[in-house]
Motif scaffolding. Sequence first.
Motif, PDB file in Angstrom:
ATOM      1  N   UNK A 171      92.473  13.996  37.335  1.00 34.06           N
ATOM      2  CA  UNK A 171      93.196  12.548  37.674  1.00 34.06           C
ATOM      3  C   UNK A 171      93.922  12.961  39.100  1.00 34.06           C
ATOM      4  N   UNK A 172      93.304  13.644  40.016  1.00 36.07           N
ATOM      5  CA  UNK A 172      94.318  14.293  41.456  1.00 36.07           C
ATOM      6  C   UNK A 172      95.140  13.712  42.048  1.00 36.07           C
ATOM      7  N   UNK A 173      96.210  13.667  41.804  1.00 34.16           N
ATOM      8  CA  UNK A 173      97.119  12.515  42.924  1.00 34.16           C
ATOM      9  C   UNK A 173      96.385  12.666  44.303  1.00 34.16           C
ATOM     10  N   UNK A 174      96.351  13.767  44.841  1.00 36.06           N
ATOM     11  CA  UNK A 174      96.363  14.446  46.068  1.00 36.06           C
ATOM     12  C   UNK A 174      94.584  13.150  46.682  1.00 36.06           C
ATOM     13  N   UNK A 175      94.143  13.053  45.411  1.00 36.29           N
ATOM     14  CA  UNK A 175      92.497  12.021  46.513  1.00 36.29           C
ATOM     15  C   UNK A 175      92.276  10.985  45.712  1.00 36.29           C
ATOM     16  N   UNK A 176      92.672  10.036  46.147  1.00 35.28           N
ATOM     17  CA  UNK A 176      92.479   9.011  45.815  1.00 35.28           C
ATOM     18  C   UNK A 176      91.377   7.843  46.227  1.00 35.28           C
ATOM     19  N   UNK A 177      90.400   8.134  47.245  1.00 38.56           N
ATOM     20  CA  UNK A 177      89.014   8.541  46.669  1.00 38.56           C
ATOM     21  C   UNK A 177      88.598   8.671  45.475  1.00 38.56           C
ATOM     22  N   UNK A 178      88.374   9.991  45.030  1.00 40.10           N
ATOM     23  CA  UNK A 178      87.625  10.659  43.752  1.00 40.10           C
ATOM     24  C   UNK A 178      88.306  10.373  42.717  1.00 40.10           C
ATOM     25  N   UNK A 179      89.357   9.757  42.385  1.00 41.68           N
ATOM     26  CA  UNK A 179      90.302   9.277  41.118  1.00 41.68           C
ATOM     27  C   UNK A 179      89.961   7.540  41.072  1.00 41.68           C
ATOM     28  N   UNK A 180      90.410   7.057  42.020  1.00 36.95           N
ATOM     29  CA  UNK A 180      90.145   5.712  42.197  1.00 36.95           C
ATOM     30  C   UNK A 180      88.504   5.297  41.248  1.00 36.95           C
ATOM     31  N   UNK A 181      88.030   5.135  40.563  1.00 40.85           N
ATOM     32  CA  UNK A 181      86.742   4.628  40.264  1.00 40.85           C
ATOM     33  C   UNK A 181      85.777   6.062  39.204  1.00 40.85           C
ATOM     34  N   UNK A 182      86.930   6.741  38.777  1.00 34.17           N
ATOM     35  CA  UNK A 182      86.448   7.631  37.767  1.00 34.17           C
ATOM     36  C   UNK A 182      86.928   7.159  36.800  1.00 34.17           C
ATOM     37  N   UNK A 183      88.131   6.251  36.272  1.00 31.43           N
ATOM     38  CA  UNK A 183      88.190   5.763  34.725  1.00 31.43           C
ATOM     39  C   UNK A 183      86.977   5.133  34.534  1.00 31.43           C
ATOM     40  N   UNK A 184      86.249   3.750  35.550  1.00 35.12           N
ATOM     41  CA  UNK A 184      85.155   3.814  35.004  1.00 35.12           C
ATOM     42  C   UNK A 184      83.642   4.867  35.062  1.00 35.12           C
ATOM     43  N   UNK A 185      84.285   5.666  36.237  1.00 32.01           N
ATOM     44  CA  UNK A 185      83.211   6.359  35.268  1.00 32.01           C
ATOM     45  C   UNK A 185      82.878   7.633  34.022  1.00 32.01           C
ATOM     46  N   UNK A 186      84.407   7.437  33.778  1.00 37.49           N
ATOM     47  CA  UNK A 186      84.290   8.113  32.303  1.00 37.49           C
ATOM     48  C   UNK A 186      83.543   7.318  31.524  1.00 37.49           C
ATOM     49  N   UNK A 187      83.578   5.599  31.831  1.00 36.98           N
ATOM     50  CA  UNK A 187      83.010   5.120  30.592  1.00 36.98           C
ATOM     51  C   UNK A 187      81.281   4.911  30.413  1.00 36.98           C
ATOM     52  N   UNK A 188      80.986   5.272  31.498  1.00 38.20           N
ATOM     53  CA  UNK A 188      79.758   5.105  31.814  1.00 38.20           C
ATOM     54  C   UNK A 188      79.293   6.875  31.404  1.00 38.20           C
ATOM     55  N   UNK A 189      79.716   7.522  31.598  1.00 37.26           N
ATOM     56  CA  UNK A 189      79.622   8.973  31.098  1.00 37.26           C
ATOM     57  C   UNK A 189      79.700   8.735  29.255  1.00 37.26           C
ATOM     58  N   UNK A 190      80.666   8.087  28.880  1.00 35.08           N
ATOM     59  CA  UNK A 190      80.592   7.963  27.532  1.00 35.08           C
ATOM     60  C   UNK A 190      79.374   7.485  27.597  1.00 35.08           C
ATOM     61  N   UNK A 191      79.243   6.408  28.008  1.00 39.28           N
ATOM     62  CA  UNK A 191      78.031   5.605  27.062  1.00 39.28           C
ATOM     63  C   UNK A 191      76.430   6.244  27.189  1.00 39.28           C
ATOM     64  N   UNK A 192      76.512   7.046  28.071  1.00 41.19           N
ATOM     65  CA  UNK A 192      75.198   7.000  28.652  1.00 41.19           C
ATOM     66  C   UNK A 192      74.762   8.785  27.553  1.00 41.19           C
ATOM     67  N   UNK A 193      75.826   9.426  27.878  1.00 40.91           N
ATOM     68  CA  UNK A 193      75.476  10.836  27.473  1.00 40.91           C
ATOM     69  C   UNK A 193      75.798  11.132  25.728  1.00 40.91           C
TER      70      UNK A 193
END
Lengths: 423, 377
Positions: A339-361
């Motif tokens: 969770x990169x404090x310098x990168x809002x566009x990157x980190x901003x949807x990572x929590x949802x990505x985490x859920x999707x990876x976890x569900x899919x993988x």
Amino acid sequence: MNENKPAKIVLREIVDSVYRNAWEAKERGEPVGWSSSKFPAEIAETLGLAVCYPENQAAAIAAKHGGQRMCEHAEAMGFSNDICAYARISLAYADGAPCEEKPMPQPDFLLCCNNICNCMTKWYESIARMHGIPLIMIDVPFNNTVDVPDERIAYVRAQFDAAVKKLEAISGRKWDEKKFEEVCANANRSASAWLKACSYCATKPSPLSGFDLFNHMADIVTARCKPETAAAFEQLAAEYEKSVKDGESTWRYDENHRIMFEGIPCWPELGTLFKPLKENGTNTVAVVYAPAFGFVYDGLDELARAYCRAPNSVCIEAGVAWREDLCRENGVDGILVHYNRSCKPWSGYMLEMERRWHAKLGVPVVGFDGDQADPRNFSEAQYRTRVEGLVELMRAQSKGAHAGGPPRAAASNAANEREENAR
Amino acid sequence: MTQPEELLKTLSDIAHDPGARLAACLAEGRKAVGVFPYYVPEELAYAAGFLPFGIWGAQGTVREAGRYFPAFYCSIARTGLDLALRGKLDGLSAVIMPSVCDTLRPFTQNFKSAKPDIPFLFLAHPQNRKEDFGVAYTISEYRRVKAELEAVADKKITDEAIRGAIRVYNENRAARREFVRLAGAHPEAVSPAGRAAALKSAYFMDKAAHTELLSRLNDSLRALPSVAWTGVKVVTSGILADGDNLLDLFERHGIAIAADDIAHESRSFRTDASETGDPLESLARQFAAQTDDPLLYEPDLAHRGAHLVELVETAGARGVVFIMMQFCDPEELDYPNVKNALDKAGIPSVAIGYDRQMRDFGQAGTSLEAFADMLKS
């Protein structure tokens, strides 16, 4: 292939030559540009313009522990410490802050492409204002769909044409279509070889540590249009091929676990990042940041389409699919998210990505807080704890699999933890 | 109660209870479309018969949105998503979400993930918006949004209906610009909080109805005698300045708002659209004409600083209060530029941090008090 020097040395020398060429151009009185990492490098290369890369410079300064000093200089100029640390380092350098870690000539023109972030826009405007120099802006809007609409491609393509005209005036040279085709051929060859080198991470055990790819990224960012870069990446791929045959690897530790590292690394803390991973026999075999810079295309329209698909300009469906494919291809059994404090566009949807990876993988996912260049935003203790948690989860999952049971869903991945905290 | 007081109270009541406004609108049988910041061509939704309903988050603590956003994101996005997750936006027929900053990019993706039951209309404005290719691209985006609205409304949106909506919106923009001028001229009658509420209420009303009320307020303000202001006058600059806690501090320290450079306020109604010709092109050219906004690429590098200096001088203000939305990097990146321009023009300024979740206004109060004292001396 260079038989005498390992590819990693050749690649380092190529990046050094990019900056050396820029200094020499400056001395000859030729204009030198600063470019964002995903500006279409093919344009400046075709016109023979010397270009330096502030993001690459900032990463190098940060890796050599100059990041905090430069950030503090920018903060004294009035820039908030909330702003991306690459931008702060670059703004400080443009202001003349002393910096021996990675000097480069001051710019005469700027090449800004906001496909990776909008922070670029005001960052480059600020430098243009400070130096009174032209700014060439290529705007790539964010995409909400996997396919990029044709109207958006036409808009980006029209900006390429406008950029060519402006750069013809800056360089004093005419656009040469034949030269452009050569440059594109080089860039495509570099990208193909780079992607091939990255693909060796899929081998079990991997002939490399994924962190090596971070080190070689400077070449794909700064020198992808040069034939020597393509040759060096081909050499790198050949070396990995040989390592596979010889059973060797640049990862000199156990490979009990294979993870994806999500995000830009914390450059000031590379050693710290590495330590608990090697202690726990956990090799990084997938890094989305690296192959994201390898794209192959044919012609300006396809080039425009390719530049629309930067990591931070694609929709969540595309972002998840990239990582999902990478994780499956490379046999990943855990994911570590920065969770990169310098990168809002990157980190901003990572929590949802985490859920999707976890569900899919079905693999555990753990996040930690850090920063790509400002060491004040990183806690070694938190990082170590999170890595240990990830390793425990991977170990438990592996035991479940060995016992013949189904893959065990991680009980406390980072997204779930945050969900609990939010309640 | 005087007429200005009555009208200000009416508008303030609306501004302070958007949920009731939405419920009333839906109860009357009118459908509503949520409009997130910035620069949504609301006229398209209005032309389809929807009430465009502004969503700039809400004051208070984030409860649910922490599942989607880490803590270091703008509270407009975090509290806006929170409203959706807590069901406060239920009943909207759709939302339109732009993606012009680095928080809005992931916000669009989080919203469609978190709230799949509300149709989500994505909008990606161009930054190179002034050139013909930029205008052509904006038109293509607006055409797509229009088609998606037609699907939601299950009816065609005619050019004539859009032109009619543009007329309604131009009248409202003109009324809001006039109100800003009059509120600056009559701080004895319009408090900073009252001023903000009168402007904010436009986000939750049919613009024709808002124009009607605001025009009456403007008439009543115009009729007031000129009164010498014993406090100081400033220009505010930032994304949002609608919190009563914050604005009451202005009043307490005798600071009147003579004009503003606030995204939620004047930046949103500076520019009109042509009422003739192709209406989508009119709206695209209106966006192309937007300038002096840190969210937008500004090819004229000195323009925004000069604009702010001019705004201060025209409004008869003495200084500028930057209301810095926490974690808003476009504002933060442009701040040294505009601060330097003000310094060079000899215009004092102060920056205070602001956030939708802010509870402790002690530091802001101290800064504003000291700033007011400095301007008075």
